[in-house]
Design a protein around this motif. Structure first.
Motif, mmCIF file in Angstrom:
data_model
loop_
_atom_site.group_PDB
_atom_site.id
_atom_site.type_symbol
_atom_site.label_atom_id
_atom_site.label_comp_id
_atom_site.label_asym_id
_atom_site.label_seq_id
_atom_site.Cartn_x
_atom_site.Cartn_y
_atom_site.Cartn_z
ATOM 1 N N GLY A 65 0.703 -1.212 -0.147
ATOM 2 C CA GLY A 65 -0.067 0.097 0.033
ATOM 3 C C GLY A 65 0.691 1.181 -0.003
ATOM 4 N N SER A 66 2.096 1.099 0.188
ATOM 5 C CA SER A 66 2.960 2.444 0.046
ATOM 6 C C SER A 66 3.204 2.519 -1.482
ATOM 7 N N ILE A 67 3.798 3.802 -1.765
ATOM 8 C CA ILE A 67 4.204 4.028 -3.159
ATOM 9 C C ILE A 67 5.309 3.253 -3.666
ATOM 10 N N ASN A 68 5.035 2.359 -4.573
ATOM 11 C CA ASN A 68 6.029 1.450 -5.014
ATOM 12 C C ASN A 68 5.797 1.279 -6.642
ATOM 13 N N VAL A 69 6.798 1.605 -7.366
ATOM 14 C CA VAL A 69 6.807 1.280 -8.906
ATOM 15 C C VAL A 69 7.792 0.389 -9.209
ATOM 16 N N MET A 70 7.488 -0.271 -10.533
ATOM 17 C CA MET A 70 8.718 -1.162 -10.949
ATOM 18 C C MET A 70 9.005 -1.041 -12.636
ATOM 19 N N ASN A 71 10.154 -1.154 -12.865
ATOM 20 C CA ASN A 71 10.880 -0.710 -14.305
ATOM 21 C C ASN A 71 10.587 -1.880 -15.061
ATOM 22 N N VAL A 72 9.257 -2.480 -15.448
ATOM 23 C CA VAL A 72 9.035 -3.646 -16.112
ATOM 24 C C VAL A 72 9.529 -3.494 -17.620
ATOM 25 N N GLY A 73 9.252 -2.113 -18.101
ATOM 26 C CA GLY A 73 9.672 -1.895 -19.471
ATOM 27 C C GLY A 73 11.100 -1.888 -19.825
ATOM 28 N N GLY A 74 11.973 -1.891 -19.050
ATOM 29 C CA GLY A 74 13.181 -1.912 -18.887
ATOM 30 C C GLY A 74 14.154 -0.409 -19.645
ATOM 31 N N ASP A 86 10.449 19.067 -7.748
ATOM 32 C CA ASP A 86 11.837 18.855 -8.401
ATOM 33 C C ASP A 86 11.898 17.315 -9.043
ATOM 34 N N THR A 87 13.017 17.453 -9.866
ATOM 35 C CA THR A 87 13.227 16.055 -10.646
ATOM 36 C C THR A 87 14.525 15.831 -10.605
ATOM 37 N N PHE A 88 14.735 14.294 -10.936
ATOM 38 C CA PHE A 88 15.871 13.742 -10.253
ATOM 39 C C PHE A 88 16.185 12.592 -11.365
ATOM 40 N N GLN A 89 17.370 12.561 -12.399
ATOM 41 C CA GLN A 89 17.570 11.602 -13.149
ATOM 42 C C GLN A 89 18.563 10.750 -12.898
ATOM 43 N N PHE A 90 18.155 9.169 -13.130
ATOM 44 C CA PHE A 90 19.182 8.263 -12.579
ATOM 45 C C PHE A 90 19.362 7.125 -13.478
ATOM 46 N N VAL A 91 20.490 6.286 -13.474
ATOM 47 C CA VAL A 91 20.497 5.050 -14.370
ATOM 48 C C VAL A 91 19.656 4.188 -13.752
ATOM 49 N N SER A 92 19.017 3.405 -14.564
ATOM 50 C CA SER A 92 17.869 2.306 -14.214
ATOM 51 C C SER A 92 18.301 1.006 -14.897
ATOM 52 N N GLY A 93 17.336 -0.172 -14.254
ATOM 53 C CA GLY A 93 17.703 -1.395 -14.912
ATOM 54 C C GLY A 93 16.252 -1.867 -15.065
ATOM 55 N N ALA A 94 16.209 -2.965 -15.921
ATOM 56 C CA ALA A 94 14.844 -3.570 -15.818
ATOM 57 C C ALA A 94 14.512 -4.257 -14.425
ATOM 58 N N TYR A 95 13.308 -4.181 -14.105
ATOM 59 C CA TYR A 95 12.584 -4.690 -13.070
ATOM 60 C C TYR A 95 13.292 -4.114 -11.614
ATOM 61 N N ASP A 96 13.871 -2.982 -11.556
ATOM 62 C CA ASP A 96 14.164 -2.135 -10.585
ATOM 63 C C ASP A 96 12.938 -1.694 -9.888
ATOM 64 N N VAL A 97 12.866 -1.513 -8.518
ATOM 65 C CA VAL A 97 11.833 -0.993 -7.789
ATOM 66 C C VAL A 97 12.073 0.212 -7.048
#
Length: 652
Positions: free
Chosen positions: A305-314, A344-355
């Motif tokens: 129920g907290s704020i979680n999102v996943m990088n399914v699209g890679g 505010d915004t923040f750019q970062f390196v991300s990988g598939a299925y990161d949470v």
């Protein structure tokens, strides 16, 4: 075996029991009576005593109540029972053919049934069945001086004394109206005619016809429903009930008194199937909605129920933005950044299925091969998904499993990829070359993302819904997982399109109004089975974006990068404000509009960089006065896909 048994649905025939103005006590005098589901069973208990009655008493006087007469097989309403301040609701008449009608003779005077051959209500005058029609019928025409009303399970005898009856096409003060809604007949009291008259009947709201769960966690379920048709007093509350699937008794959820058409049922058990129903009341309780079956997620942090999102699209480079000050952002369990100021915004390196996890609302999307990839929400997880593909083979479907699951891709009933067995926490990328309607099916909980070759048409896969909204823009496709699905599409200019489709079909719907770049009319699709849809080929990039279930619309959003346009769709008129970090309007508030006056026509609004004189700045927050769905097109490849529109996710 005990018989006879008479069933009285408490939501079909109630005498003041749930009315807030009811004053008396309801006493069931037979100890063998019992609750079963929504019905109270009146059981004679001893079948050897042919004359035994069951009495339902109000107060202490047996002459002020109802009596089930076993010999005559009917319920008698004694005239000593004062109905003032009470009510009899939704008396149900049986639908019969002319040939199947009961005998009309002197013993049946006043009996009423609905004739399915003649499509009208008929009443017995002692000799023949006659339409009630619009003519006034006085007591001497068909009955006189009766002191009871009788009802069998086959028909209901209406014995009239000291008041008149007429049809719905007209009425005068001091009369009763007979009203037919489907197979139910309601008696509606207009005004008490005589001092001795009985104030019998109230009009309850209609049944809720749309109930959906747009979100859930491991211990809660969010419910959303439509406001039902209501010809009585204003709706004052909704009664929300639930039960474990297979149980017979409903539990009423205590959520206070409210006319909101959404609630969150809490205190549920993880990984458990529940049924839910919602009933509207205006002082008279309507019929409950059809039960909705929802299974809570199992106890996993992603579904807490907290704020979680996943990088399914890679996405390989992503940008997150905050809707509120001092937002702490965590990536894969470790600190990523704190966004001090809203916007505010923040750019970062991300990988598939990161949470990514945050303690306050955020929006995040990123770049994959110069395409725009939105991260996925927990309530986009499921076990069955319908989607479509129109171009650029091979097709790619990315899947992450939250529990052990066997996953397979079908075209109609033919397997075209898989099956693949995944362990909890496992992932797989399916690849196949084809176009049309597809179905991703799993034995366990998964989350998924689809794109075509080289990230053309990237889109998250969303669970199906019977009510979805979006923009056809240049074109859209609709798909179902169930054969014999019919739908009605209503554009925001009130133009409608109707069609049906099977599991194997994918149907294209053209836009109304200006084509491309989400300048078209918005479109609402309502179906009898869950459907999904997506827009394609927006004219300036290889992108696709899903339609959104209307129950998932929100009032607060934010964009993470500078954008060319943002388009909004809603079911209600309202305004949309685009604001900066100081809560200053960037442009005048946008007005959600429709045309044509269609009852189900959606509304729309759009920010355009040409009209504004520049792109909408990164970190812009969006606040609407009504729930909306939103889509945006980035104007950069930095942490996004230039000219690739996709869906926004938002918050209340």
């Amino acid at each position: 075996m005990r018989k006879p048994t008479l069933y009285l649905s408490l939501l079909v025939f109630l005498v003041g029991l749930l009315s807030p103005v009811a004053q008396g006590r309801l006493i069931f005098s037979n100890e063998d009576s019992e609750w079963t589901g929504n019905s109270f069973i009146l059981d004679i208990g001893n079948e050897t005593i042919a004359t035994e009655h069951i009495n339902l008493r109000f107060g202490d006087d047996i002459n002020a109540g109802l009596q089930y007469d076993r010999v005559d097989d009917l319920i008698r309403i004694n005239r000593d029972l004062d109905f003032l301040g009470n009510e009899v609701r939704n008396l149900q008449f049986e639908n019969l053919s002319t040939a199947g009608a009961p005998t009309c003779d002197g013993s049946a005077i006043g009996q009423v049934y609905y004739d399915t051959d003649q499509s009208q209500l008929l009443i017995c005058d002692g000799t023949s069945w006659n339409p009630t029609g619009s003519d006034l019928l006085d007591e001497d025409d068909f009955v006189s001086n009766s002191d009871t009303q009788g009802a069998t399970q086959q028909s209901i005898g209406v014995y009239v004394d000291n008041f008149l009856v007429r049809g719905l096409d007209g009425y005068v003060d001091g009369k009763y109206v007979i009203q037919k809604t489907g197979s139910l007949i309601d008696f509606v009291r207009i005004e008490n005619e005589s001092p001795g008259g009985v104030d019998l009947f109230a009009v309850a709201p209609d049944q809720i016809t749309f109930l959906e769960s747009p979100e859930k966690t491991f211990n809660s379920v969010t419910l959303s429903w439509n406001e039902p048709t209501n010809e009585g007093d204003p709706i004052i509350d909704y009664v929300v009930q639930y039960r474990v699937f297979g149980d017979t008794m409903w539990t009423t959820f205590s959520d206070g008194v409210s006319t909101d058409t959404t609630t969150v049922v809490t205190g549920l058990t993880p990984d458990t199937e529940y049924e839910f129903q919602v009933t509207a009341t205006n002082g008279s309780l309507g019929m409950p909605s059809a039960p909705l079956l929802v299974k809570t997620y199992f106890n996993d942090p992603f579904f807490d129920g907290s704020i979680n999102v996943m990088n399914v699209g890679g996405a390989t480079s992503s940008v997150v933005t905050a809707l509120e000050d001092n937002t702490v952002v965590i990536l894969n369990g470790g600190p990523l950044t704190t966004l001090t100021t809203r916007g505010d915004t923040f750019q970062f390196v991300s990988g598939a299925y990161d949470v990514l996890e945050a303690d306050k609302p955020v929006f995040v999307a990123g770049n994959a091969s110069n395409s725009n990839v939105v991260w996925s929400l927990p309530y986009w997880a499921g076990e069955d998904f319908a989607f479509n593909a129109i171009r650029s083979n091979p097709q790619t479907v990315r899947v992450y499993a939250f529990e052990a699951a066997t996953v397979e891709v079908f075209k109609d009933t033919t397997s075209i990829a898989g099956p693949v067995a995944l362990a909890a926490g496992g992932s797989h990328t399916f690849s196949f070359s084809d176009a049309g309607s597809f179905h991703l099916e799993s034995t366990g909980l998964i989350i998924a993302y689809h794109h075509s070759n080289n990230y053309v048409d990237p889109k998250p896969l969303l669970p199906g819904s019977t009510d979805i909204i979006g923009f056809p823009s240049s074109s859209m496709r609709v798909t179902t997982t169930v054969d014999s699905t019919s739908y009605t599409g209503t554009h925001s200019n009130s133009i409608q399109t109707l069609n049906s489709l099977n599991r194997a079909n994918v149907i294209s719907i053209a836009p109304q109004g200006t084509s491309s770049l989400y300048r078209s009319e918005s479109l609402r699709l309502q179906a009898n089975q869950p459907i999904t849809g997506a827009s394609y080929a927006d004219s300036n990039g290889g992108a696709a974006a899903p339609f959104l279930p209307v129950s998932s619309m929100k009032t607060r959003y934010a964009i993470n990068v500078a954008s060319d346009y943002v388009a909004f769709a809603s079911l209600q008129p309202g305004t949309v404000s685009l604001i900066d970090s100081t809560d200053t309007l960037i442009t005048p508030a946008l007005t959600l509009t429709q045309s044509g006056g269609g009852a189900n026509a959606p509304y729309r609004a759009r920010f355009d960089e040409v009209a504004y004189g520049g792109k909408l700045p990164a970190g812009t927050r969006i606040v609407s006065t009504v729930p909306i769905a939103a889509w945006y097109q980035p104007g950069t490849n930095v942490g996004a896909g230039n000219d690739d529109e996709t869906i926004l996710f938002g918050y209340e």
